[in-house]
Enzyme design. Structure first.
Site, PDB file in Angstrom:
ATOM      1  N   ASP A   1       0.621  48.274 -25.587  1.00 24.85           N
ATOM      2  CA  ASP A   1       1.471  47.629 -26.581  1.00 24.85           C
ATOM      3  C   ASP A   1       2.716  47.145 -25.843  1.00 24.85           C
ATOM      4  O   ASP A   1       2.929  47.478 -24.672  1.00 24.85           O
ATOM      5  CB  ASP A   1       1.832  48.633 -27.677  1.00 24.85           C
ATOM      6  CG  ASP A   1       2.619  48.032 -28.827  1.00 24.85           C
ATOM      7  OD1 ASP A   1       2.493  46.810 -29.054  1.00 24.85           O
ATOM      8  OD2 ASP A   1       3.355  48.780 -29.495  1.00 24.85           O
TER       9      ASP A   1
ATOM     10  N   PHE B   1       4.376  45.449 -32.025  1.00 30.61           N
ATOM     11  CA  PHE B   1       3.125  45.431 -32.786  1.00 30.61           C
ATOM     12  C   PHE B   1       2.049  44.578 -32.119  1.00 30.61           C
ATOM     13  O   PHE B   1       1.394  43.765 -32.768  1.00 30.61           O
ATOM     14  CB  PHE B   1       3.391  44.999 -34.230  1.00 30.61           C
ATOM     15  CG  PHE B   1       4.640  45.610 -34.808  1.00 30.61           C
ATOM     16  CD1 PHE B   1       4.828  46.979 -34.807  1.00 30.61           C
ATOM     17  CD2 PHE B   1       5.650  44.815 -35.322  1.00 30.61           C
ATOM     18  CE1 PHE B   1       5.992  47.557 -35.321  1.00 30.61           C
ATOM     19  CE2 PHE B   1       6.822  45.376 -35.829  1.00 30.61           C
ATOM     20  CZ  PHE B   1       6.994  46.759 -35.830  1.00 30.61           C
ATOM     21  N   HIS B   2       1.865  44.800 -30.808  1.00 30.74           N
ATOM     22  CA  HIS B   2       0.858  44.084 -30.039  1.00 30.74           C
ATOM     23  C   HIS B   2      -0.209  45.046 -29.522  1.00 30.74           C
ATOM     24  O   HIS B   2      -0.636  44.968 -28.366  1.00 30.74           O
ATOM     25  CB  HIS B   2       1.513  43.341 -28.876  1.00 30.74           C
ATOM     26  CG  HIS B   2       2.471  42.279 -29.302  1.00 30.74           C
ATOM     27  ND1 HIS B   2       3.392  41.707 -28.452  1.00 30.74           N
ATOM     28  CD2 HIS B   2       2.655  41.667 -30.506  1.00 30.74           C
ATOM     29  CE1 HIS B   2       4.099  40.801 -29.105  1.00 30.74           C
ATOM     30  NE2 HIS B   2       3.673  40.758 -30.354  1.00 30.74           N
ATOM     31  N   ALA B   3      -0.666  45.951 -30.355  1.00 32.36           N
ATOM     32  CA  ALA B   3      -1.676  46.934 -29.946  1.00 32.36           C
ATOM     33  C   ALA B   3      -2.941  46.237 -29.460  1.00 32.36           C
ATOM     34  O   ALA B   3      -3.406  45.264 -30.057  1.00 32.36           O
ATOM     35  CB  ALA B   3      -2.003  47.859 -31.115  1.00 32.36           C
TER      36      ALA B   3
END
Length: 549
Positions: free
Chosen positions: A305, A481-483
């Site tokens: 992330d 919020f870039h999982a």
């Protein structure tokens, strides 16, 4: 009665909508698309600035929480994920960022054969229609793809021009297009510098993956969409995926897949569902009472992330706060948007961004965010914009080396999995946290920023030394919020979950096509690369089944 389809796609998000369109397009295949959430016909989804109102709305959001993270002083971060048609593309900040060339060359080096920059760039070109201003003041369209990417500079807050001046003070290039080519003869790469963000917005409204791909496909009789349907398990027989079991309106349903089951439920839910289906680390599955179908140690592991650290400033000029920091201003903005589809509500708040290098870096290694507003989220999850004129400067290390994990808590599909980010676990990540913080210090002290700053709000990053900068990053940085990477492509079952054609190792007829499949997180926002991956993934599926027909 059990219904049979050629393809079953789990998740109608950024990737699943692309797959539903592409796999149903030729009319030969019956396709079932299953989504746990409901309709995206919601005003706060369609209004570009409305994503602040969906940030914690349980009607459209899974509202996950990560576990206590030692690297971030034990904090438990909130992780929103879309639970609605369009998935996270229906609740995100709409930034359209392809990523940097070396991101994808590194994918190929990790074993994702065919996913190099030259190949993915061609896919991006085919997917996009760019809406930008023409010299005569009108708008012009470039490209003929379904993804509408808008240049919203004409609606950006004027204060953002100071960020571009500060970029010049820093010696950075001012970008016309973050996704455009680098200047010929330079050592720069595409996206290096600072410029106005391009957004997935069309005619003043969000243009999600559902808008771009799913709505046109819904006209086809061979596509079925099941909403409000929670998939409990992928069904398998003799080492092959044969269908799914899901609940909808209180009833349990089984559907059979004649060709493939495709997981597109996202970087949290896809590995969760694999584990619930007996595909994952055998020790974890046995501990939860789940029969092991395929022992794949890397399912759920490899989580990556992005973390950003942001600092707040008061300004001596009007920022976006002057228009949205009061109920009166919000009402005027709402009226303007209702009448014209323009004004502050028609533009995401993340207005300027780009990639830059820390000292000595061979590639851009930090993403900059500079926003002409200051705001925070209340404990109840609602956005609050400061009444005074404020702005934000943020820095995000691009390519973390730490890896976290997603793991089920039980065999109950309704119980959220454990999200362990494992942030700042490597020396490399701690070093780049300090270096990126140095860039924020320097940007805050440029002549352009000092000229419009009345106060550097506490904590003031400028006087901090390296130890204090790392402590500040641990205490204040947060997920953007870039999982990704939790079912990544790779070379073998020992180092990955998927092969380069997105097929699950050891289980026939099963693929994962979403951000889970990234071998490593791309340098920037992940929605664009997720849709690109899905488009290429659909091509691979169709190629394989053309040969099998």
């Amino acid at each position: 009665m059990t219904q049979t389809y050629d393809f079953i796609i789990i998740g109608a998000g950024s990737a699943g909508c692309v797959l539903a369109d592409r796999l149903s397009a030729n009319g030969r295949f019956e396709v079932l698309l299953i989504e746990a959430g409901g309709s995206d016909l919601h005003p706060w989804i369609k209004v570009p600035l409305g994503y602040g109102m969906t940030f914690s709305d349980p009607k459209v959001n899974w509202r996950y929480n990560a576990a206590s993270d030692p690297g971030l002083k034990g904090r438990e971060a909130y992780w929103p994920r879309g639970k609605v048609i369009g998935g996270s593309s229906s609740i995100n900040a709409m930034a359209y960022v392809r990523g940097l060339p070396h991101d994808f060359d590194d994918w190929e080096a990790a074993g994702a054969t065919g996913w190099n920059w030259d190949n993915v760039r061609a896919t991006y070109d085919a997917l996009e229609t760019t809406d930008e201003p023409a010299e005569d003041g009108s708008r012009r369209l470039r490209g003929k793809g379904p993804i509408h990417v808008s240049d919203l500079t004409h609606e950006m807050n004027p204060f953002s021009e100071h960020f571009l001046s500060a970029a010049e003070d820093m010696g950075w290039r001012v970008l016309e297009d973050m996704n455009g080519a680098a200047p010929q003869g330079s050592n720069l790469v595409p996206g290096e510098g600072l410029g106005y963000v391009r957004s997935t917005v069309k005619n003043g409204m969000r243009w999600s993956s559902a808008d771009a791909f799913l709505r046109p496909a819904l006209k086809r009789k061979n596509l079925t969409v099941a909403k409000g349907a929670l998939v409990e398990k992928v069904l398998t027989e003799n080492g092959a995926a044969t269908g799914v079991r899901f609940t909808q309106r209180g009833a349990q349903v089984e559907a059979r897949a004649g060709r493939e089951v495709i997981l597109s439920a996202g970087a949290i839910n896809s590995p969760q569902l694999l584990q619930l289906s007996g595909i994952g680390p055998s020790d974890l599955l046995k501990a939860k009472g789940i029969e092991v179908v395929q022992d794949l140690s890397q399912v759920g592991r490899g989580l990556q992330d992005h973390l950003a650290v942001c600092h707040f400033y008061w300004a001596n000029e009007k920022t976006l706060n002057a228009k949205l920091g009061s109920l009166w201003g919000q009402g005027l903005a709402a009226l303007r948007y209702a009448l014209t589809r323009g004004g502050p509500l028609s533009v995401p708040v993340n207005q300027t961004s780009g990639f830059v290098r820390t000292e000595g870096a061979a590639q851009p290694d930090v993403q900059v965010y500079a926003n002409p507003a200051s705001y925070y989220t209340t404990p109840g999850g609602k956005p609050h914009i400061d009444k005074g004129n404020g702005f934000l400067l943020c820095m995000q290390p691009c390519r973390p080396t730490s890896r976290g994990e997603i793991s089920i808590q039980s065999a109950d599909p309704r119980e959220a999995p454990v999200i362990q980010p494992n942030s700042l676990a490597t020396e490399e990540d701690r070093a780049i946290a300090i270096k990126s913080s140095h860039l924020l210090q320097q940007m805050a002290m440029t002549p352009s920023m000092q000229a419009v700053t009345t106060e550097r709000r506490s904590p003031d990053i400028v006087p901090m030394d390296d130890d204090a900068l790392l402590e500040n990053f641990r205490a204040r940085s947060g997920s953007v919020f870039h999982a990704s990477c939790t079912a990544r492509m790779g070379q073998t079952a020992r180092d990955s979950v998927l092969d380069s054609r997105l097929r699950v190792h050891g289980v026939r007829g099963l693929r994962v096509i979403d951000a889970s499949a990234f071998p490593n997180v791309t340098s920037g926002n992940t929605n664009a690369p997720t849709m690109m991956l899905a488009a290429r993934g659909a091509e691979l599926v169709l190629e394989d089944h053309a040969l099998a027909s």
